[in-house]
Design a protein around this motif. Sequence first.
Motif, mmCIF file in Angstrom:
data_model
loop_
_atom_site.group_PDB
_atom_site.id
_atom_site.type_symbol
_atom_site.label_atom_id
_atom_site.label_comp_id
_atom_site.label_asym_id
_atom_site.label_seq_id
_atom_site.Cartn_x
_atom_site.Cartn_y
_atom_site.Cartn_z
ATOM 1 N N ILE A 41 -0.620 -22.668 -20.546
ATOM 2 C CA ILE A 41 -0.061 -23.880 -21.017
ATOM 3 C C ILE A 41 -0.611 -25.227 -19.834
ATOM 4 C CG2 ILE A 41 1.787 -23.010 -21.979
ATOM 5 C CD1 ILE A 41 3.618 -23.431 -19.425
ATOM 6 N N LYS A 42 -0.106 -26.340 -20.147
ATOM 7 C CA LYS A 42 -0.718 -27.459 -19.375
ATOM 8 C C LYS A 42 0.184 -27.464 -18.033
ATOM 9 C CE LYS A 42 -1.489 -32.653 -20.087
ATOM 10 N NZ LYS A 42 -1.295 -33.573 -20.845
ATOM 11 N N ARG A 43 -0.683 -27.723 -16.990
ATOM 12 C CA ARG A 43 -0.146 -27.817 -15.598
ATOM 13 C C ARG A 43 -0.082 -26.443 -14.857
ATOM 14 N NH1 ARG A 43 2.035 -31.905 -17.792
ATOM 15 N NH2 ARG A 43 3.861 -32.690 -17.330
ATOM 16 N N ASP A 44 -0.499 -25.369 -15.704
ATOM 17 C CA ASP A 44 -0.705 -24.120 -14.978
ATOM 18 C C ASP A 44 -1.945 -24.071 -14.107
ATOM 19 O OD1 ASP A 44 1.460 -22.965 -16.283
ATOM 20 O OD2 ASP A 44 -0.014 -21.469 -17.754
ATOM 21 N N ALA A 45 -1.779 -23.208 -13.016
ATOM 22 C CA ALA A 45 -2.915 -23.072 -12.022
ATOM 23 C C ALA A 45 -3.056 -21.669 -11.548
ATOM 24 C CB ALA A 45 -2.358 -24.079 -10.748
ATOM 25 N N LEU A 46 -4.377 -21.726 -11.165
ATOM 26 C CA LEU A 46 -4.809 -20.419 -10.302
ATOM 27 C C LEU A 46 -5.325 -20.868 -9.069
ATOM 28 C CD1 LEU A 46 -7.198 -18.515 -12.975
ATOM 29 C CD2 LEU A 46 -4.989 -17.696 -12.283
ATOM 30 N N SER A 47 -4.851 -20.257 -8.190
ATOM 31 C CA SER A 47 -5.223 -20.674 -6.693
ATOM 32 C C SER A 47 -5.732 -19.301 -6.062
ATOM 33 C CB SER A 47 -3.743 -20.825 -6.167
ATOM 34 O OG SER A 47 -3.020 -21.762 -6.768
ATOM 35 N N VAL A 64 -4.889 -28.277 -23.289
ATOM 36 C CA VAL A 64 -4.924 -26.744 -24.151
ATOM 37 C C VAL A 64 -5.332 -27.249 -25.493
ATOM 38 C CG1 VAL A 64 -2.882 -25.988 -22.777
ATOM 39 C CG2 VAL A 64 -2.500 -27.387 -24.778
ATOM 40 N N GLY A 65 -5.398 -26.082 -26.358
ATOM 41 C CA GLY A 65 -5.893 -26.158 -27.547
ATOM 42 C C GLY A 65 -7.366 -25.655 -27.813
ATOM 43 N N LEU A 66 -8.129 -26.300 -28.743
ATOM 44 C CA LEU A 66 -9.518 -25.748 -28.949
ATOM 45 C C LEU A 66 -10.413 -25.901 -27.761
ATOM 46 C CD1 LEU A 66 -9.833 -26.879 -32.696
ATOM 47 C CD2 LEU A 66 -9.298 -24.449 -31.772
ATOM 48 N N LEU A 67 -9.808 -27.214 -26.931
ATOM 49 C CA LEU A 67 -10.971 -27.324 -25.866
ATOM 50 C C LEU A 67 -10.114 -27.601 -24.654
ATOM 51 C CD1 LEU A 67 -13.184 -30.267 -27.448
ATOM 52 C CD2 LEU A 67 -13.840 -28.035 -26.835
ATOM 53 N N PRO A 68 -9.698 -26.227 -24.200
ATOM 54 C CA PRO A 68 -8.851 -26.364 -22.969
ATOM 55 C C PRO A 68 -9.892 -26.980 -21.611
ATOM 56 C CG PRO A 68 -9.337 -24.069 -23.581
ATOM 57 C CD PRO A 68 -10.059 -25.019 -24.462
ATOM 58 N N LYS A 69 -9.258 -27.574 -20.952
ATOM 59 C CA LYS A 69 -9.895 -28.286 -19.596
ATOM 60 C C LYS A 69 -9.387 -27.921 -18.421
ATOM 61 C CE LYS A 69 -11.776 -32.383 -21.948
ATOM 62 N NZ LYS A 69 -11.487 -33.908 -22.108
ATOM 63 N N PHE A 70 -10.271 -27.532 -17.296
ATOM 64 C CA PHE A 70 -9.548 -27.229 -16.049
ATOM 65 C C PHE A 70 -10.010 -27.989 -14.996
ATOM 66 C CE2 PHE A 70 -9.654 -23.607 -18.819
ATOM 67 C CZ PHE A 70 -8.398 -23.139 -18.755
ATOM 68 N N LYS A 71 -9.334 -28.543 -14.059
ATOM 69 C CA LYS A 71 -9.907 -29.423 -12.909
ATOM 70 C C LYS A 71 -10.250 -28.412 -11.785
ATOM 71 C CE LYS A 71 -8.342 -34.016 -13.583
ATOM 72 N NZ LYS A 71 -7.440 -35.156 -13.149
ATOM 73 N N LEU A 72 -11.286 -28.459 -11.065
ATOM 74 C CA LEU A 72 -11.511 -27.571 -9.922
ATOM 75 C C LEU A 72 -11.317 -28.515 -8.782
ATOM 76 C CD1 LEU A 72 -14.644 -26.205 -11.359
ATOM 77 C CD2 LEU A 72 -12.870 -24.738 -10.711
ATOM 78 N N PHE A 73 -10.513 -27.767 -7.610
ATOM 79 C CA PHE A 73 -10.259 -28.009 -6.277
ATOM 80 C C PHE A 73 -10.905 -27.198 -5.354
ATOM 81 C CE2 PHE A 73 -7.203 -29.888 -9.277
ATOM 82 C CZ PHE A 73 -6.858 -31.125 -8.962
ATOM 83 N N ILE A 153 -11.991 -17.538 -15.442
ATOM 84 C CA ILE A 153 -12.163 -18.167 -16.485
ATOM 85 C C ILE A 153 -13.265 -17.339 -17.336
ATOM 86 C CG2 ILE A 153 -13.066 -20.021 -17.674
ATOM 87 C CD1 ILE A 153 -12.481 -21.874 -15.841
ATOM 88 N N LEU A 154 -14.204 -16.620 -16.765
ATOM 89 C CA LEU A 154 -15.107 -15.986 -17.615
ATOM 90 C C LEU A 154 -14.561 -14.690 -18.045
ATOM 91 C CD1 LEU A 154 -18.332 -16.672 -15.531
ATOM 92 C CD2 LEU A 154 -17.869 -17.610 -17.781
ATOM 93 N N ASP A 155 -13.860 -14.174 -17.255
ATOM 94 C CA ASP A 155 -13.219 -12.848 -17.343
ATOM 95 C C ASP A 155 -12.319 -12.984 -18.797
ATOM 96 O OD1 ASP A 155 -12.063 -10.213 -17.217
ATOM 97 O OD2 ASP A 155 -10.637 -10.861 -15.977
ATOM 98 N N ARG A 156 -11.396 -13.971 -18.862
ATOM 99 C CA ARG A 156 -10.362 -14.511 -19.574
ATOM 100 C C ARG A 156 -11.065 -14.803 -21.210
ATOM 101 N NH1 ARG A 156 -4.933 -14.235 -20.956
ATOM 102 N NH2 ARG A 156 -4.361 -16.001 -21.944
ATOM 103 N N TRP A 157 -12.468 -15.278 -20.951
ATOM 104 C CA TRP A 157 -12.902 -15.488 -22.291
ATOM 105 C C TRP A 157 -13.492 -14.449 -22.948
ATOM 106 C CZ3 TRP A 157 -16.745 -19.794 -20.178
ATOM 107 C CH2 TRP A 157 -16.096 -20.931 -20.167
ATOM 108 N N ILE A 158 -13.897 -13.362 -22.091
ATOM 109 C CA ILE A 158 -14.537 -12.106 -22.680
ATOM 110 C C ILE A 158 -13.491 -11.465 -23.400
ATOM 111 C CG2 ILE A 158 -16.582 -12.138 -21.049
ATOM 112 C CD1 ILE A 158 -15.433 -9.841 -19.778
ATOM 113 N N GLN A 159 -12.258 -11.363 -22.551
ATOM 114 C CA GLN A 159 -11.282 -10.727 -23.480
ATOM 115 C C GLN A 159 -10.797 -11.135 -24.661
ATOM 116 O OE1 GLN A 159 -10.148 -7.983 -21.702
ATOM 117 N NE2 GLN A 159 -11.168 -8.584 -19.656
#
Length: 194
Positions: A41-47, A64-73, A153-159
């Motif tokens: 969901i929006k504003r979730d984060a992995l640290s 979220v949705g069909l084109l989820p976007k993530f910012k990298l820090f 991210i890649l791990d999540r996609w393949i699942q």
Amino acid sequence: KEAKPMQRFYLKSQGLENKGATTVSDENHNSKYLLVGKWGIKRDALSVYDMQGQLRAELKQIAVGLLPKFKLFLNNHEVGMVTTPVGFIRGLLYVHNLRWIIIGDTVTCHFKVFHGLTKILEVNRVQINGSAYIELNVFVESNTPLFICLAAILDRWIQKRPPLREPKLVRTWKIESDTAGYNNFSKENSNANH
């Protein structure tokens, strides 16, 4: 002759659990980083934290949705953004601002990340002691925390692309009889038919 990676790390494949903390180990089974958080969901984060508890990198979901976007820090500075199309099976993705290109295949789970013509990361799904891990072959050490975010991210996609195949690459840690833990990385082989 292809360059050898500077470092190799392992992250346990998360399946669709999408929560909790995961240790990132080197090839000698020493803990090097901790991946914490969730997404969906929006504003979730992995640290990504180092073993001294310092925040090294973050992946923040901004759409979220069909084109989820993530910012990298990296070290609390926004450095890039990646969009993950739901239909991505094989092809390429672009990490904006960093000018990284991810080329790969969600069926075989083999990905390469390039900056220009230079390979900076390779990601594989491998098997160690009967469990699935994501292997990071790192060619640019300073970006390791960001690479861990991308690997997650890649791990999540393949699942999300069933049926998920068993990893063809097999790795093993050598267990010394006089110690309690895993020690040296002893051998690697591939069951893949080339």
